[in-house]
Design an enzyme around this catalytic site. Structure first.
Site, short mmCIF file in Angstrom:
data_model
loop_
_atom_site.label_atom_id
_atom_site.label_comp_id
_atom_site.label_asym_id
_atom_site.label_seq_id
_atom_site.Cartn_x
_atom_site.Cartn_y
_atom_site.Cartn_z
N ASP A 190 0.91 -1.14 0.00
CA ASP A 190 0.00 0.00 0.00
C ASP A 190 0.95 1.19 0.00
OD1 ASP A 190 -1.45 2.27 0.89
OD2 ASP A 190 -3.06 0.91 1.49
N HIS A 191 1.09 1.84 -1.13
CA HIS A 191 2.21 2.79 -1.22
C HIS A 191 2.06 3.96 -0.25
CE1 HIS A 191 -0.34 5.11 -3.99
NE2 HIS A 191 0.47 6.13 -3.79
N HIS A 253 -5.71 2.89 1.08
CA HIS A 253 -4.95 4.04 1.59
C HIS A 253 -5.64 4.74 2.77
CE1 HIS A 253 -2.90 3.19 -2.02
NE2 HIS A 253 -3.57 3.97 -2.83
C1 BG6 Z 1 -3.45 4.81 -6.34
C2 BG6 Z 1 -4.80 4.90 -6.97
O1 BG6 Z 1 -3.38 3.72 -5.46
O2 BG6 Z 1 -3.17 6.02 -5.63
C3 BG6 Z 1 -4.89 6.11 -7.89
O3 BG6 Z 1 -5.05 3.71 -7.72
C4 BG6 Z 1 -4.48 7.37 -7.15
O4 BG6 Z 1 -6.20 6.24 -8.41
C5 BG6 Z 1 -3.14 7.17 -6.44
O5 BG6 Z 1 -4.38 8.40 -8.10
C6 BG6 Z 1 -2.81 8.36 -5.55
O6 BG6 Z 1 -1.53 8.22 -5.05
P1 BG6 Z 1 -0.64 9.47 -4.65
O7 BG6 Z 1 0.59 8.90 -4.07
O8 BG6 Z 1 -0.39 10.23 -5.94
O9 BG6 Z 1 -1.46 10.30 -3.70
#
Ligand code: BG6
Length: 513
Positions: A190-191, A253
């Site tokens: 989960d980044h 997230h």
């Molecule tokens: C991803 C989603 O996990 O996270 C995307 O699939 C979203 O839809 C993105 O745009 C947002 O990540 P960050 O790091 O740019 O806030």
């Protein structure tokens, strides 16, 4: 055996990274740049190799050109000079592979042994699935049947979201994976958990006497988590139209950030202890069982045509690969309760949406107000204290307190103590993927989601999705470039609160830096 929290700052034993989906977008935008940054910082040493795998034919040289192009475009470091590049590029190889054919895996195994000898890697293998989830199962089986897991060293599997579409499909996927890998070998990305300020939540909470004693329902009025995006669905309409904001952002997230905010202090700094506390939060989420409950606490919206910075924008239904009659939500907001002793009665308001006016991720902790009927409160309107954790794109925290307006009138005004970490010269924050790839390679699973967390999050989300299936009457349209449906403001107004403005203080706040 559970792997211990591994604090080693370099990958001393070495590893081979297998990237399935090496010609795809994730590899290009995130994975290659992250590997280069780790190399640049000396974290990988020289005992590593990256094997790119995909169906398309490519020579090693062509692959290395792709890798270089991606680093030039997306990496936070510029490639130093040709000598350094040549040394780095030597570690990259490409193999065309039909992932449904086990013979290809057998060949890969023989080639890998050669690569391991070349780079002096003792059989440590990390398999990164930058692929559609439907393929995870067959890749795992073929890894096993092709002998790729019979090595002297460790083997680990890193997988991307989405982990299933609902609890049932997630369970099926998990069964497929767990017939090959043990839970402690599976690293579910989960980044958001790799983001600097999300990891900092733990430190802010548990290392500060200012906050931890107040971190409960006696002192906190509400908590707001906002993940707003300016982008629409871009070229991902095909995927997004089946997912929507609830599955794409909230299930993972948003709930993960909520667990970091709400969890109890873990007994040790050990991945399993931390994840035990996180899963307890997810299990304490009040589930909304009926459609009425869902409608009372959850808002969904979809962007219609609108404008941003003077530029006209199409509505969601006009986007490429989106069904013109789609009822998929691009906006989600909810009032969520964590029904445990610490949080009983405190609303957590969470919201996320595409095509909102700014790109930002913020957590606002609103403290309970001072009594309004005694002393200063009788004479002045005292604003509540706020702690704001800015995750993205600005990183930092600010604390809002009340202070005296200079001068004889004796007025009171809000003051913000603003610490902007990302504004400090010399701080070049690592990308989430750098940390996560490095953590997986050194066996630290703290910032990856364990299966029971994923399952608990799905069981919360599934109830909402079920209620939505009954009728679409509550799908609000909002113009692209606006802050989403008015109903999301009413959610807070009903409780006597409001969303605090993101990305900056209100006009009357004096800022201390
Ligand atoms: C991803 C989603 O996990 O996270 C995307 O699939 C979203 O839809 C993105 O745009 C947002 O990540 P960050 O790091 O740019 O806030």
């Amino acid at each position: 055996m559970t792997e211990m929290h591994n604090q080693e700052s370099i990958l001393s034993d070495g590893a081979v990274f297998f990237i399935f989906g090496a010609t795809g977008d994730l590899a290009r935008r995130k994975l290659f740049p992250a590997i280069y940054s780790l190399y640049r910082e000396g974290k990988l040493g020289e005992r590593f190799a990256v094997v790119g795998l995909a169906r398309r034919p490519r020579t090693n040289d062509e692959f290395r050109v792709d890798v270089r192009t991606s680093i030039d475009e997306f990496c936070r470091y510029d490639v130093k000079d040709n000598g350094e590049w040549e040394r780095f590029a030597e570690h990259f190889e490409y193999k065309p592979l039909d992932i449904n054919n086990v013979d290809g895996f057998r060949e890969l195994n023989v080639q890998t042994e050669e690569i391991e000898r070349k780079f002096d890697v003792p059989g440590n293998r990390l398999f990164y699935m930058a692929l559609a989830p439907e393929l995870f199962g067959s890749v795992s089986h073929n890894l096993r049947d092709g002998g790729m897991l019979d090595t002297e060293g460790w083997t680990r599997l890193v997988i991307e979201k989405p982990f299933g579409y609902d609890l049932e499909s997630a369970e099926r996927l998990n069964e497929q994976l767990s017939s090959v890998f043990k839970e402690e070998q599976i690293y579910r990305i989960d980044h958001y958990l790799g983001k600097e300020m999300v990891q900092n939540i733990e430190v802010i909470r548990f290392a500060n006497a200012f906050f931890e004693p107040l971190w409960n329902n006696k002192h906190i009025a509400n908590i707001q988590i906002s993940l707003s995006e300016t982008v629409g669905v871009e070229e991902r309409g095909g995927y997004y139209d089946h997912a929507g904001a609830l599955r794409d952002m909230a299930q993972n997230h948003m709930l993960q950030m909520l667990t970091m905010i709400a969890m109890e202090p873990p007994s040790r700094l050990h991945p399993e202890d931390i994840r035990d506390e996180k899963v307890k939060v997810l299990r304490s989420l009040r589930q909304y069982h009926t459609a009425e409950e869902v409608h009372e606490h959850v808002i969904r919206g979809q962007y219609a045509a609108g404008a941003m910075k003077g530029k006209a924008l199409p509505g969601y239904r006009e986007e490429e690969k989106v069904n013109p009659a789609s009822v998929t939500e691009t906006y989600f907001a909810a009032r969520v309760f964590v029904d445990n002793f610490r949080w009983a009665g405190v609303p957590f308001y969470i919201r996320t949406g595409k095509r909102l006016p700014v790109k930002t991720t913020e957590v606002v902790v609103e403290f309970k107000s001072m009594p309004s009927n005694v002393y200063l409160g009788r004479k002045h309107k005292l604003e509540p204290n706020l702690l704001v954790i800015r995750v993205n794109p600005m990183e930092g925290i600010y604390v809002r307190i009340n202070g005296k307006k200079p001068g004889a009138e004796g007025g009171i005004q809000p003051l913000a103590m603003d610490f902007c970490q990302s504004c400090m010269i010399g701080i070049n924050t690592p990308e989430a993927y750098e940390r996560l790839i490095f953590d997986a390679a050194r066996g630290d699973s703290t910032y990856f989601t364990r299966w029971d967390e994923v399952a608990a999050a799905w069981s919360f989300v599934d109830k909402i999705a079920e209620a939505w299936r009954e009728s679409n009457d509550d799908l609000h349209q909002y113009p692209a470039g606006s802050w989403g449906p008015q109903a999301a403001n009413e959610l807070l107004e009903q409780d006597g609160y409001r969303w605090w403005p993101v990305n900056g203080q209100e006009e009357d706040t004096v800022v201390w830096k």
